[in-house]
Design an enzyme around this catalytic site. Structure first.
Site, PDB file in Angstrom:
ATOM      1  N   GLU A 158       0.797  -1.225   0.000  1.00 24.53           N
ATOM      2  CA  GLU A 158       0.000   0.000   0.000  1.00 24.53           C
ATOM      3  C   GLU A 158       0.833   1.281   0.000  1.00 24.53           C
ATOM      4  O   GLU A 158       0.403   2.289  -0.544  1.00 24.53           O
ATOM      5  CB  GLU A 158      -0.926   0.009   1.222  1.00 24.53           C
ATOM      6  CG  GLU A 158      -2.060  -0.994   1.162  1.00 24.53           C
ATOM      7  CD  GLU A 158      -3.082  -0.663   0.105  1.00 24.53           C
ATOM      8  OE1 GLU A 158      -3.362   0.529  -0.132  1.00 24.53           O
ATOM      9  OE2 GLU A 158      -3.587  -1.603  -0.538  1.00 24.53           O
TER      10      GLU A 158
ATOM     11  N   SER B  57     -49.096 -28.776  29.503  1.00 25.06           N
ATOM     12  CA  SER B  57     -48.986 -29.542  30.743  1.00 25.06           C
ATOM     13  C   SER B  57     -47.672 -29.310  31.467  1.00 25.06           C
ATOM     14  O   SER B  57     -47.530 -29.710  32.632  1.00 25.06           O
ATOM     15  CB  SER B  57     -49.143 -31.031  30.449  1.00 25.06           C
ATOM     16  OG  SER B  57     -50.449 -31.306  29.973  1.00 25.06           O
TER      17      SER B  57
END
Length: 782
Positions: free
Chosen positions: A206, A472
């Protein structure tokens, strides 16, 4: 002698130096002025005083007249001359300032036919002058543009580096990171903790002259321009790492001349304010790598499943290559393109001397990049739940955090696999598309939480946010309320027979009735009528208070149907409400966060050990465990398998088979399993005793490996249950809405509400000792 610009005029007035009438007139007359012809001078006037100090020119000297090199000045024709004066060329102001006697460049030829001695400039010289002039003008114009755009920026002395968005590392019970949350996707890592080849890879590809420029690399910019011209497009960029950092910190991504100028100005400011190492560290921790990863740590975790501290050279090269085009060069999107780009980075590193040619050539062959990890699994549900709680624990925060949780990574993985495999194998047949597994330690610490079948497909956390009817699975709270209110025990008898509550007729799943039976048998077989009778005896309001005392926080409607689990709850609160049965009767609020620290180690929150609150007395804990153990021995969950461990639990199936539950526990762990559909549509007869029990058994078997066996708390010894299987599903009969609030007027005249009927039935059952009584007990009466 004064000579003026209008010397050719006849009426020129010469200055006088005397003002009296007797003063001498020394002004020249036309006869005194030279003609420029080289002839004899006009005779001088003798009248008036003569100034000996002034020496007038002698134009009659024959030697001067004969000199061909001398040009005598011509001041115009004499007064008596008949020839017309030649027209004078107009002279510009600058020409007059620079010299009035300079000959005109427009003259066709020099006087006396002689060539000019002044050399004419060549074309190259003129071109050079033009270029220099253009350069000067360009520099002035460029300086003006820079000054204009720079003036639109805030004062540099007021600029501050914006804080990096905080990252939150979610760690498991051992302190190992399992997830990241935050805008960056990863924590900030000091440059000193990174391998040296990580920053070298970025510099090589870069900004090779990073250590030689002051923010803007003129040579790099020229090189990029040349390359772009040669290739006919934008193939290289001229921005330095410092310029890229300036853009990331302060500017928008829009491409414009103004942004580039401001980027350069800010780059110079960053270089002056910070050193190279600090700039490099800020850049590496903020640059974007795609997939929501900002900074090298987030990228390493995202693509390689490891910290940036542990990457190798080829992985560092791949990360450096991503910056150019994060989406297109992503290893998870195009591995081949990512490898090719990494090869270019390695070549650049070798050219700069960061690695040898041999290292660059063998990097991929010797240490190939690790494959990208699979998308985040069920631990994503845990991370999201942690983030929901964080503000309430520490308030607002603006720095990186580490959150230590109670999650056991091994159990989290096992729970996710058990649920996914169960739904994959039997989900289509049962019409089940979603599920939950949540596992708690007896004190409420969450050890595993799977909020759905697949986190990448749906991030909705059903374990903590989905409200579903427990069916239940709610009955244990009804039975506990009855034990406490009516002074009953597991051997107490209640009649399984039809009943009506002001138009509402609860029914058993088989629509058959077993007559008088013990509470242990009724709970293990999930008999609906007995549960409703107990709920009415204890009082629906009392049932609600009992459930809330044990850990239910969702709103509950106090009506008779609550005994059958018609009020909605979340899986995690239902699991926590079962925990007192596993820990001896103490409250167990679910929690997942143990400690919160900053990245520097400062503790912001630490869960304090709270005094245990007794919510169920020990004797009734034993009774409940005795009844609930029978569910796994001979009841609706008898298919559960957990070898060697005393276990208990309860199945649940809501109306029309919309929800299937099983909540089971040991002295070591409480685990809840829910299956159903997000749109609340009915399943294909999926019940709690089927697939939920199978998923629970597989997970709990793995969770208890290597753990010392422990008994459930309590001393009650349950009786042997009768071999009948009424089922665990209720169906509301015709008549009154099951959700209608309860009042004593709703109880049918045939239903007892003082307990005397139960005791009478118990005496009658004890008298049936012969074969007829056995048959009545077996088939529930005639």
């Amino acid at each position: 002698m004064a000579i003026g610009r209008g010397s050719g005029r006849d009426e020129r007035r010469e200055p006088t130096f005397g003002s009296g009438p007797g003063s001498s007139d020394i002004r020249l007359t036309p006869d005194d002025r030279p003609t420029g012809s080289g002839g004899p001078a006009a005779p001088r006037r003798e009248d008036g005083p003569r100034f000996d100090a002034r020496r007038e020119p002698d134009f009659s000297d024959p030697d001067r007249a004969a000199d061909p090199e001398r040009r005598e000045p011509s001041f115009g024709p004499s007064a008596g001359s008949g020839a017309a004066a030649p027209e004078r060329e107009p002279m510009s102001y600058w020409g007059w300032v620079m010299g009035r006697s300079r000959p005109s460049r427009k003259a066709a030829a020099p006087a006396r036919g002689r060539s000019s001695s002044r050399p004419r400039r060549s074309l190259i010289g003129r071109l050079v002058s033009f270029v220099v002039m253009l350069g000067v003008l360009g520099a002035v114009a460029g300086g003006g543009v820079v000054a204009y755009y720079a003036s639109r920026m805030p004062p540099l002395e007021n600029l501050e580096i914006p804080k990096r968005p905080p990252n939150v590392v979610i760690a498991d019970m051992n302190g190992k990171p399992i997830a990241n949350r935050g805008e960056t996707g990863g924590a900030s890592v000091p440059l000193s903790e990174m391998p040296k080849f990580v920053p070298q890879a970025f510099i090589a590809i870069e900004d090779r002259r990073f250590y030689d420029h002051w923010g803007v690399d003129v040579f790099g910019l020229a090189r990029a321009v040349k390359a772009n011209i040669e290739r006919g497009g934008v193939s290289q960029g001229g921005s330095t790492l410092t310029q890229q950092l300036a853009k990331n910190l302060f500017l928008s991504p829009a491409r414009s001349l103004e942004r580039k100028v401001q980027e350069a100005v800010l780059a110079f400011w960053l270089e002056r304010k910070f050193g190279k190492q600090k700039i490099l560290e800020m850049y590496l921790n903020r640059v974007y790598f795609g997939a929501g990863a900002y900074g090298v740590e987030a990228a390493a975790q995202r693509y390689f499943g490891k910290s940036i501290r542990k990457v190798n050279i080829s992985e560092a090269a791949m990360l450096a290559g991503l910056v150019k085009a994060p989406s297109r060069l992503s290893p998870s999107h195009d591995p081949e393109a990512a490898r090719n780009r990494a090869d270019i980075v390695l070549q650049a590193m070798a050219e700069e001397g960061y690695v040898t040619r041999e290292q660059a050539n063998t990097a991929f062959r010797v240490t190939p990049p690790s494959p990208a990890p699979k998308p985040q699994g069920a631990v994503g549900y845990v991370a999201d739940w942690v983030m929901d709680q964080l503000d309430g624990l520490i308030g607002l925060y603006d720095e990186d955090l580490v959150v230590e949780t109670t999650i056991d990574p091994k159990l989290e993985t096992e729970a996710e696999k058990a649920l996914a495999d169960g739904i994959a194998k039997r989900g289509a047949k049962l019409g089940v598309t979603q599920g939950v597994v949540v596992s708690l330690a007896p004190d409420g610490a969450v050890k595993a939480l799977v909020g759905g079948k697949n986190y990448s497909e749906s991030q909705f956390n059903r374990a903590t946010a989905a409200k579903r009817q427990p069916g239940s699975a709610f009955k244990p709270f009804v039975y506990l309320a009855a034990l406490e209110a009516e002074n009953l025990d597991p051997d107490s008898i209640r009649n399984d027979a039809p009943l009506k509550l002001k138009g509402w007729t609860p029914e058993n799943y088989t629509r058959r009735y077993g007559g008088p039976m013990s509470l242990t048998y009724a709970l293990s077989q999930s008999v609906n009528t007995v549960a409703v009778r107990l709920g009415v005896e204890a009082g629906p309001v009392n049932v609600v208070h009992t459930a809330e005392r044990l850990g239910i926080v969702s709103p509950l409607v106090p009506n008779p149907s609550i005994a059958l689990g018609t009020s909605e709850v979340t899986p995690i609160e239902l699991a926590s409400a079962y925990a007192p049965f596993a820990n001896g009767g103490f409250e167990a609020k679910p929690y997942v966060v143990r400690q919160v620290k900053t990245s520097d180690g400062e503790t912001l929150y630490k869960r304090k050990a709270e005094a245990q609150k007794q919510v169920v007395d020990t004797s009734r804990v034993g009774m409940m465990n005795a009844m609930l153990r029978e569910t796994l021995r001979s009841g609706t969950a008898r298919s559960a398998s957990l070898a060697g461990w005393p276990a208990a639990g309860k199945t649940g199936t809501s109306q029309d088979f919309r929800d299937a539950w099983f909540i089971g526990y040991t002295a070591h762990m409480v685990t809840a399993v829910w299956l159903g559909n997000d749109d609340n549509s009915p399943t294909k007869h999926a019940s709690g005793g089927g697939l939920p029990v199978a998923i629970w058994s597989r997970y709990m078997t793995e969770a208890h490996k290597g753990v010392a066996v422990a008994s459930l708390p309590g001393e009650w010894i349950p009786p042997v249950a009768e071999p009948e299987q009424p089922g665990d599903v209720y169906q509301a009969g015709p008549g009154r809405n099951a959700d209608e609030p309860y009042s004593s007027a709703h109880v049918d005249e045939g239903y007892y509400d003082d307990g005397r009927g139960d005791r009478r039935a118990q005496r009658e059952r004890r008298r049936d000792d012969g074969p007829l009584g056995f048959l009545k007990d077996l088939f529930g009466g005639f």
